[in-house]
Design a protein around this motif. Structure first.
Motif, PDB file in Angstrom:
ATOM      1  N   ASP A  46       0.834  -1.206   0.000  1.00 42.69           N
ATOM      2  CA  ASP A  46       0.000   0.000   0.000  1.00 42.69           C
ATOM      3  C   ASP A  46       0.869   1.256   0.000  1.00 42.69           C
ATOM      4  O   ASP A  46       1.672   1.468   0.906  1.00 42.69           O
ATOM      5  CB  ASP A  46      -0.907  -0.029   1.245  1.00 42.69           C
ATOM      6  CG  ASP A  46      -1.880   1.140   1.270  1.00 42.69           C
ATOM      7  OD1 ASP A  46      -1.937   1.907   0.294  1.00 42.69           O
ATOM      8  OD2 ASP A  46      -2.586   1.288   2.288  1.00 42.69           O
ATOM      9  N   THR A  47       0.665   2.112  -0.995  1.00 41.20           N
ATOM     10  CA  THR A  47       1.465   3.342  -1.111  1.00 41.20           C
ATOM     11  C   THR A  47       0.866   4.517  -0.346  1.00 41.20           C
ATOM     12  O   THR A  47       1.418   5.612  -0.373  1.00 41.20           O
ATOM     13  CB  THR A  47       1.562   3.764  -2.592  1.00 41.20           C
ATOM     14  OG1 THR A  47       0.235   4.004  -3.084  1.00 41.20           O
ATOM     15  CG2 THR A  47       2.228   2.682  -3.436  1.00 41.20           C
ATOM     16  N   ASN A  48      -0.269   4.312   0.309  1.00 43.95           N
ATOM     17  CA  ASN A  48      -0.986   5.416   0.954  1.00 43.95           C
ATOM     18  C   ASN A  48      -0.086   6.131   1.973  1.00 43.95           C
ATOM     19  O   ASN A  48       0.378   5.516   2.935  1.00 43.95           O
ATOM     20  CB  ASN A  48      -2.224   4.850   1.663  1.00 43.95           C
ATOM     21  CG  ASN A  48      -3.177   5.930   2.118  1.00 43.95           C
ATOM     22  OD1 ASN A  48      -2.819   7.109   2.172  1.00 43.95           O
ATOM     23  ND2 ASN A  48      -4.398   5.531   2.439  1.00 43.95           N
ATOM     24  N   LYS A  83       1.119  -2.297  -4.922  1.00 44.62           N
ATOM     25  CA  LYS A  83       0.886  -0.899  -5.339  1.00 44.62           C
ATOM     26  C   LYS A  83      -0.438  -0.676  -6.064  1.00 44.62           C
ATOM     27  O   LYS A  83      -0.947   0.434  -6.068  1.00 44.62           O
ATOM     28  CB  LYS A  83       2.034  -0.355  -6.215  1.00 44.62           C
ATOM     29  CG  LYS A  83       3.353  -0.214  -5.475  1.00 44.62           C
ATOM     30  CD  LYS A  83       4.346   0.630  -6.255  1.00 44.62           C
ATOM     31  CE  LYS A  83       5.630   0.806  -5.457  1.00 44.62           C
ATOM     32  NZ  LYS A  83       6.630   1.598  -6.171  1.00 44.62           N
TER      33      LYS A  83
END
Lengths: 752, 109
Positions: free
Chosen positions: A42-44, A448
């Motif tokens: 997760d790129t959050n 991603k």
């Protein structure tokens, strides 16, 4: 973007075993490959962030890039037909049910080498009419057409013959239905000067013709959309009576006349098609067209093809069917003995381009390295592979309650139908996609990747959402193995029995009979099951008996679904089992995990409040450190809450055990959350969150007679809240409490 | 690809609905009043041809406005260079465009 794509031949690998990676580079001369361990996909920026670890391996390094193509579209190939190659006169016939007659030239039955324009081909021409194409391989071709356009989704008898004695071509196109004021029948006779070059090196094919041959691989073209039933071939033109005999039964008695008479209702669960003639010109299906499809003679009296196979002699071909992309391997990786079980990927990079092909390292056979197993729902990942819902559906935005957000992968799929679709999509001809394979790049099951239906925030679904669980297991120092659906299906409950506790991922939706039986046996025998998600154990699927990496779903009867199976086509071709919801087969998820699918919404997520059962001493261990009035999970990376996306409820009437504790229930969902269709008999206005008590996630715990227990969160979004505040939060705390107790030696007692 | 029925005819937005706009502006994604929800069902349920979507150009930072074509060979087109740095702004922009399409009135009026 998307200049590198790839897939592996295995999804899960044991130490000492080898996985091969197939890579295609579009315009890139070189790329770098590295093996990485995936911890958080997760790129959050609101979360702990993307996290992967480089694994030093001998395969890490630079590789030459080369482009590899996918030749999608299904067909039958009959090779080695010397008796067809030496024909001078010829007759072909079949029953057909075309679905896109207007689309382009489509081959029905052909021995046609397109690169030499040699042979014959019974086709639907560019005007949507039946036609016979003849080529002498020396530059001369002729086509005779009926000039009458075929109607989509109607059964036709079609036939064509070429008489070498006088050069006459005869075409017959006869619709089985009768409509007034519509031209339903056509018979055309014409004389042609060209002779078909039958000895052209191309196989006899149905549903496509050979464009060219690359090594021993056929590159097919002129793909047909629709059904073919009872194809036949003869060495001379047949009389009207002989044609009737040839179409009357699956194995017609026209000895010495028919060279081939195929019965597609035989060996349905294999890749073979059977010729009932003495020539035994058996063929193979390529790219898995749909079988066990009702034929022209289906009466409606029998719904199960295994009881009346003679009415299921049709194969439905699609121009976007794909089983195995068949790419050459760029390299292979043998998993070192000491490599920890977990989520891994082959990472490919070239400048700004990057792609990761996930795989799972599972423990050695017959061994567990930890008390806890994380069961990865690879069948469900395959079901969603290359989802096109956001590209093809008008109501996607309505379902999400917000604008649909597309990723580069989605745009790429929109331009590359050959990568195939998901079990949520319809084929280009509108029929439901009932087969999905992992032997192709699955562009949306990636670190991603953000999903259109993953709610506000991180917007994750399936694979990438499940990396939240991996990141949490790592951050909280849990000792765990990773196992997948494929081992579960193949090895059964003995695989699970090695673990004190088994944890699911966020959305284990698709279950074969063997998988469901295995989890049920594990629970019955004292196992401890932690169900971390929702809408699990929902659809029955079937694995193919001999082909790896492909599943089938028949969306029968009911359930939340984007297409539904045609009447009479509710039974899987791979297994003969009735398809649809496990609920409809007497095994609602509530019987296994205490909760089952009740509602879904995709905008925002919500929180739970503790219920009175949570104060029962039996549940005290779960809420250790959680206040009595705390909102549980009013935070999170997925939609801002732990309760959401798809949610489950406890229901005694559906099988929730009578002693199950409903520990907490979710509150305040938006009206984007609606009750599932299987709970709606008549349509009323009370199916939204603010009008229906069924729109809630129930958290449930119960003990089993064998000293085991089940804990269920009832929400897909649960895992999105685990990592909040450095894992110091009540969702993480509840999960940690459950894991600690579930992996302990102490049995649960069912006394009382 | 089935283009499906056009549900947008089922409800006609009236001048009286203008009072709901502020509530949408305040919270474009989430719980809405029944009256606002009815307008959003109309707008978000538009047929596929010409329907607005967003294309993520940079994770969590940058989204471009695009439209669906209804053509399976080329389903998405970026019609103009319109980029947003948050999803709520994009919702507002599309809401304004749709309002004008259905009422003939500019929300800025």
């Amino acid at each position: 973007m998307m200049k590198i794509t790839g897939y592996g031949d295995r999804y899960s690998v044991r130490p000492g075993e080898t996985v091969r990676f197939m890579v295609s580079c579009d315009g890139l001369e070189r790329y770098r490959a590295d093996i990485v361990r995936v911890i958080n996909g997760d790129t959050n920026p609101a979360g702990p962030g993307f996290n992967e670890e480089l694994v030093e391996t001998p395969v890490n390094g630079d590789y030459p890039g080369h482009k590899q193509e996918i030749n999608a579209g299904s067909y039958v190939a009959v090779s080695g037909g010397a008796s067809v190659s030496c024909l001078t006169s010829i007759h072909v016939q079949a029953m057909i049910w075309p679905t896109t007659p207007e689309k382009r030239e489509q081959a029905l039955i052909a021995k046609w080498a397109a690169d030499e324009e040699a042979g014959f081909a019974l086709t639907i021409d560019t005007s949507g009419c039946l036609a016979l194409k003849i080529g002498d391989g020396a530059g001369q071709t002729e086509t005779v057409s009926t000039g009458v356009a075929l109607l989509a989704r109607e059964w036709y008898f079609v036939a064509a013959s070429f008489d070498a004695a006088d050069g006459h071509v005869t075409l017959v196109q006869e619709c089985l239905a009768r409509y007034a004021r519509t031209n339903m029948q056509s018979r055309v006779v014409a004389k042609v000067g060209v002779r078909p070059a039958m000895n052209n090196g191309a196989p006899l094919m149905m549903g496509a013709w050979q464009n060219r041959q690359e090594g021993d691989r056929i590159v097919a073209a002129a793909h047909y959309n629709g059904k073919i039933d009872m194809p036949r071939i003869a060495a001379r033109p047949l009389s009207a009576d002989e044609m009737m005999v040839a179409r009357a039964t699956a194995a017609p008695h026209l000895e010495g006349v028919l060279i081939g008479a195929w019965d597609f209702s035989k060996e349905i669960d294999t890749t073979r098609v059977i010729d009932t003639s003495p020539n035994q010109l058996h063929g193979e299906v390529i790219n898995l067209p749909a079988r066990a499809m009702k034929g022209h003679n289906w009466t409606g009296q029998e719904m199960n093809w295994t009881n009346a196979p003679e009415q299921y002699g049709a194969i439905h071909f699609h121009d976007d069917d794909i089983y195995d992309a068949g790419w050459q391997a760029d390299f292979e990786f043998t998993v070192p003995k000491a490599l920890k079980s977990g989520f891994y990927a082959a990472r490919f990079t070239a400048g700004a381009e990057e792609e990761r092909v996930p795989f799972f390292v599972v423990p050695p056979k017959d061994r567990a390295n930890a008390p806890l197993a994380l069961l990865v729902p690879t069948a469900s990942y395959m079901a969603y592979a290359n989802d096109h819902g956001m590209l093809m559906s008008a109501d996607a935005e309505l379902g999400m309650g917000r604008l649909v957000v597309l990723q580069p992968q989605d745009l790429f799929l929109g331009k590359h139908p050959e990568f195939g679709r998901s079990l949520y999509d319809t084929h280009a001809d509108g029929s439901g996609v009932c087969l999905s394979s992992r032997l192709r790049p699955m562009l949306n099951m990636r670190p991603k990747y953000q999903s259109w239906n993953g709610a506000m925030g991180s917007s994750l679904w399936q694979y990438n959402a499940d990396t939240h669980i991996v990141a949490w297991l790592e951050a909280t120092g849990q000792s765990y193995d990773v196992i997948t659906d494929e081992e579960l299906h193949a090895e059964g409950s003995s695989l699970l029995a090695r673990y004190r506790a088994v944890m699911t991922c966020s959305h284990p939706e698709y279950y074969s009979t063997d998988m469901l039986d295995s989890v049920q046996t594990y629970v019955n025998d004292g196992g401890r099951l932690i169900y971390m998600g929702s809408n699990g154990f929902y659809w029955r699927i079937a694995f193919h008996k001999s082909l790896p990496g492909v599943i089938e779903v028949r969306r029968a009867e009911g359930g939340c679904r984007t297409w539904h199976a045609e009447p009479g086509e509710y039974y899987h071709s791979f297994s003969g089992e009735f398809g649809g919801l496990w609920l409809r087969q007497g095994r609602p998820p509530q019987k296994l995990v205490g909760v089952g699918f009740t509602a879904e919404g995709f905008d925002l997520c919500s929180y739970y409040l503790r219920a009175s059962d949570s104060f029962d001493p039996r549940a005290a261990f779960i809420f250790d450190g959680v206040g009595k009035d705390e909102r549980i999970g009013d935070f999170g990376l997925i939609g801002g809450g732990a309760a959401g996306l798809e949610i489950d409820r406890a229901d005694r009437a559906l099988g929730t055990p009578p002693h199950a504790l409903v520990l907490a229930s979710s509150k305040e969902h938006t009206d984007n959350y609606l009750v599932v269709p299987e709970d709606i008999y008549c349509m009323r206005l009370n199916i939204t969150a603010s009008t229906s008590p069924l729109v809630r996630a129930d958290m449930v715990f119960y003990e089993t007679p064998g000293g085991g227990a089940v804990f269920s969160t009832g929400s897909i979004a649960w895992s999105g809240s685990l990592l909040h505040n450095g894992c110091d939060n009540n969702v993480s705390r509840v999960t940690q409490n459950v894991v600690r107790r579930f992996v302990s030696d102490e049995p649960f007692t069912d006394a009382g | 690809m089935s283009l499906g029925p056009d549900y947008t005819d089922a409800y006609e937005i009236t001048e009286d609905d203008r009072k709901l706009v502020t509530a949408f502006r305040r919270q474009p994604i989430g719980q809405h009043s029944p009256a606002l929800q009815r307008i959003l069902v109309k707008m978000r349920g538009e047929p596929i041809k010409g329907k607005y979507v967003l294309i993520c150009q940079e994770y969590h930072k940058k989204w471009a406005l695009a439209q669906m074509t209804g053509n399976p060979e080329n389903p998405i087109e970026i019609v103009e260079e319109r980029v947003f740095s948050n999803l709520e702004d994009a919702e507002w922009e599309v809401f304004k465009r749709r309002w004008e399409k259905y009422t003939g009135r500019d929300l800025a009026e």
